[in-house]
Design an enzyme around this catalytic site. Sequence first.
Site, PDB file in Angstrom:
ATOM      1  N   LEU A 116      13.978   3.940  -3.596  1.00 49.63           N
ATOM      2  CA  LEU A 116      13.125   4.265  -4.901  1.00 49.63           C
ATOM      3  C   LEU A 116      11.644   4.713  -4.688  1.00 49.63           C
ATOM      4  O   LEU A 116      11.074   5.471  -5.632  1.00 49.63           O
ATOM      5  CB  LEU A 116      12.985   2.879  -5.649  1.00 49.63           C
ATOM      6  CG  LEU A 116      14.456   2.586  -6.021  1.00 49.63           C
ATOM      7  CD1 LEU A 116      14.366   1.224  -6.998  1.00 49.63           C
ATOM      8  CD2 LEU A 116      15.136   3.574  -7.081  1.00 49.63           C
ATOM      9  N   LYS A 121       7.463   4.179  -2.350  1.00 53.55           N
ATOM     10  CA  LYS A 121       6.726   3.433  -1.289  1.00 53.55           C
ATOM     11  C   LYS A 121       5.308   2.979  -1.921  1.00 53.55           C
ATOM     12  O   LYS A 121       4.631   3.991  -2.214  1.00 53.55           O
ATOM     13  CB  LYS A 121       6.686   4.275  -0.183  1.00 53.55           C
ATOM     14  CG  LYS A 121       5.841   3.390   1.124  1.00 53.55           C
ATOM     15  CD  LYS A 121       5.830   4.299   2.532  1.00 53.55           C
ATOM     16  CE  LYS A 121       5.458   3.681   3.568  1.00 53.55           C
ATOM     17  NZ  LYS A 121       5.261   4.361   4.754  1.00 53.55           N
ATOM     18  N   GLY A 122       5.104   1.977  -1.990  1.00 50.16           N
ATOM     19  CA  GLY A 122       3.902   1.176  -2.337  1.00 50.16           C
ATOM     20  C   GLY A 122       2.751   0.959  -1.219  1.00 50.16           C
ATOM     21  O   GLY A 122       3.224   1.176  -0.146  1.00 50.16           O
ATOM     22  N   PHE A 144       2.282  -2.079  -0.120  1.00 48.15           N
ATOM     23  CA  PHE A 144       2.587  -3.133   0.670  1.00 48.15           C
ATOM     24  C   PHE A 144       4.204  -2.906   1.012  1.00 48.15           C
ATOM     25  O   PHE A 144       4.752  -3.975   1.456  1.00 48.15           O
ATOM     26  CB  PHE A 144       2.668  -4.204  -0.192  1.00 48.15           C
ATOM     27  CG  PHE A 144       1.248  -4.527  -0.502  1.00 48.15           C
ATOM     28  CD1 PHE A 144       0.532  -5.780   0.318  1.00 48.15           C
ATOM     29  CD2 PHE A 144       0.457  -4.058  -1.564  1.00 48.15           C
ATOM     30  CE1 PHE A 144      -1.020  -6.030   0.096  1.00 48.15           C
ATOM     31  CE2 PHE A 144      -1.020  -4.348  -1.519  1.00 48.15           C
ATOM     32  CZ  PHE A 144      -1.481  -5.327  -0.751  1.00 48.15           C
ATOM     33  N   GLY A 145       4.810  -1.822   0.788  1.00 44.99           N
ATOM     34  CA  GLY A 145       6.290  -1.825   1.434  1.00 44.99           C
ATOM     35  C   GLY A 145       7.223  -0.626   0.564  1.00 44.99           C
ATOM     36  O   GLY A 145       6.759  -0.148  -0.591  1.00 44.99           O
ATOM     37  N   GLU A 146       8.223  -0.580   1.046  1.00 47.40           N
ATOM     38  CA  GLU A 146       9.161   0.317   0.523  1.00 47.40           C
ATOM     39  C   GLU A 146      10.137  -0.501  -0.365  1.00 47.40           C
ATOM     40  O   GLU A 146      10.439  -1.568  -0.032  1.00 47.40           O
ATOM     41  CB  GLU A 146       9.987   0.897   1.470  1.00 47.40           C
ATOM     42  CG  GLU A 146       9.381   1.948   2.539  1.00 47.40           C
ATOM     43  CD  GLU A 146      10.124   2.335   3.770  1.00 47.40           C
ATOM     44  OE1 GLU A 146      11.232   1.909   3.973  1.00 47.40           O
ATOM     45  OE2 GLU A 146       9.613   3.342   4.417  1.00 47.40           O
ATOM     46  N   ASP A 206      -3.696  -6.693  -8.730  1.00 44.90           N
ATOM     47  CA  ASP A 206      -3.317  -5.161  -8.507  1.00 44.90           C
ATOM     48  C   ASP A 206      -2.823  -4.409  -9.989  1.00 44.90           C
ATOM     49  O   ASP A 206      -1.604  -3.940  -9.883  1.00 44.90           O
ATOM     50  CB  ASP A 206      -2.381  -5.034  -7.441  1.00 44.90           C
ATOM     51  CG  ASP A 206      -2.499  -3.695  -6.707  1.00 44.90           C
ATOM     52  OD1 ASP A 206      -3.431  -2.908  -7.225  1.00 44.90           O
ATOM     53  OD2 ASP A 206      -1.695  -3.361  -6.186  1.00 44.90           O
TER      54      ASP A 206
END
Length: 766
Positions: free
Chosen positions: A350, A352-353, A355-357, A468
């Site tokens: 979906l 990638k941010g 802090f992770g995928e 955030d």
Amino acid sequence: MARWLLQILIISSLHLSSVSSQQETSFVYESFLDRQNLYLDKSAIVLPSGLLQLTNASEHQMGHAFHKKPIEFSSSGPLSFSTHFVCALVPKPGFEGGHGIVFVLSPSMDFTHAESTRYLGIFNASTNGSSSYHVLAVELDTIWNPDFKDIDHNHVGIDVNSPISVAIASASYYSDMKGSNESINLLSGNPIQVWVDYEGTLLNVSVAPLEVQKPTRPLLSHPINLTELFPNRSSLFAGFSAATGTAISDQYILWWSFSIDRGSLQRLDISKLPEVPHPRAPHKKVSTLIILLPVCLAILVLAVLAGLYFRRRRKYSEVSETWEKEFDAHRFSYRSLFKATKGFSKDEFLGKGGFGEVYRGNLPQGREIAVKRVSHNGDEGVKQFVAEVVSMRCLKHRNLVPLFGYCRRKRELLLVSEYMPNGSLDEHLFDDQKPVLSWSQRLVVVKGIASALWYLHTGADQVVLHRDVKASNIMLDAEFHGRLGDFGMARFHEHGGNAATTAAVGTVGYMAPELITMGASTGTDVYAFGVFMLEVTCGRRPVEPQLQVEKRHMIKWVCECWKKDSLLDATDPRLGGKFVAEEVEMVMKLGLLCSNIVPESRPTMEQVVLYLNKNLPLPDFSPYTLGIGTFAPVLVDASSLVVSSASWSLSGPSMSSSSPNHSPYAWQSTDQPWGQTIDTKNSLHIVAEPEKPSPAVKMVTLPAEDPQSNHSSISSQRVQPVKREKRRLHQILVAFPWINKQYFKLGLPKHIVHVSLFFFLQLARL
């Protein structure tokens, strides 16, 4: 005249002689090598041994073989005939046999329209049962088809214009010695004799093994009027058809005799029959290699299985400690998440941010989930993180992305939440491929996220700091309602207490200036929400370096538009002017109020919800109010200390009263070059960004502790930053952290404290 009649008689006799030569009353094939009178079609061939092979061991085949000359039946008397043939059906090892062999009597040899498999190569779905389709067939069928009313997979049947037999019986023959029927396996591969006799209106069919004489009792006896079935009896052809499907076999005719007189059939000489080929497995020689080979293979298989087992175990391995037992109810197995996301495949990816995928998944119960993979380098803080994840699972609000649980592996954490079908809000704000959200949809999202933050700050058992808040962390459900997600940086603390975190984390552009010195608080969430409101309304990101200087920072740009009485010019052009102006202005002003760099001047989320729902009017403030429209970026790596070059003066309330600001604080700055940078390990960043050019002397108005007291105006010339004073300021802030934590006791914003300390150091140097 007589001569002319004689010529006619001669021509007629020649024509009758020709017809007689083309038609036959009987024939016999002791071998099919003489193909002069044979018509072969499809897969039918004659083997060098003289065997007629109708089909070989291939799928979906059919073969036809007919005596090429039409049979000369009597045109006046009743129709009669007899035929005797020997066939063999040889299945391929490991497969079921084909669909069988059929003896056919038909006015045509053309069966190109027919289908293989269950239609035996002579019928199809459209001709099935048609009265205009004149075919008589005797089938030796080795497939059980309930649609055609078959009784088993080893039967003999009489078919008239249809594969549905008018008479049917399991393959067997009558034994005079035993006085009962003996069964025959059609797929034995051994030669089988078949007799078909028709006289008057009765059709008899008999079968028997090769070494047995014709049985005294037929297997099938059924009345049929062939005179009605074949109106044109003068042109009938006799032959065979065979078919295969996924079930395959070799199907042979070894010998064939036919006659329209029952007593004139030629006798069979078994000694002259060709041998039927049978596929056999290759001969295996017993040797040491043959003995050792299975042992070696077994060892190899065991080794491979053991390797696969340990690899699979390592693939799905998890980390579980004793303290995690209390959280087992909220823990997912890695195996279930691996299968739900199809092995974390690219098709389920979906995005990638920071802090992770994130991957989409489907649980066996049909629930769609989103799985975020977060990496961690050690066990420090993991217990607290897991505890807070479980606590977040207990948060219940319609505008929060439901968090279902977690999974922990070595150096990896997986967070499981509900899947949001419409993706994140930033995709709809900045991706031209996504549909544009209307103003009403955006306002619903803003109100929903405000309600969610209010719940996190005051409605839960503990205060939850999201830390955030931004458009990319706002998910849209099926109805395009906003859901606040990505709690990867959220922290809990008791109501009335302080958050136990000093790490300055977040996204540049959304981070409040005091975050690095004071740490996260509900006020820093409010600041980020203010930036978020402007982002949704303006349809742009907080900082866009590629734009002109005056438009580069969204907060400053919106404030400048307000100063020019053109606040609506800052709205998202993709809205096309379709919005309620009063609502847009209210949201923009509220965004500026929430993003005030003075923390005490920001509203609480409860007040924000009241403002958005018009249950409370906005406070009286202007674009000139202290901290409004000022962008103060925070650098989170803490590698240098930056202070703008400026001079300041302090005065009492008399000066602030003449200012257009309604706040007791006024902070003006200049677009002079940024201050010099000193490199200090673990130092904090204090960044002051000027707004517009002005004289060297600028002013800061501070509230007086005593309204009656007089403060002298202190002015100075421009003082260049000195590395030593900056270092001293940093040392003071590190040595006396109570200055940051207790600044409110002085009645001064912490930024004013920092700037004042800096200038006192400068004055001391002079």
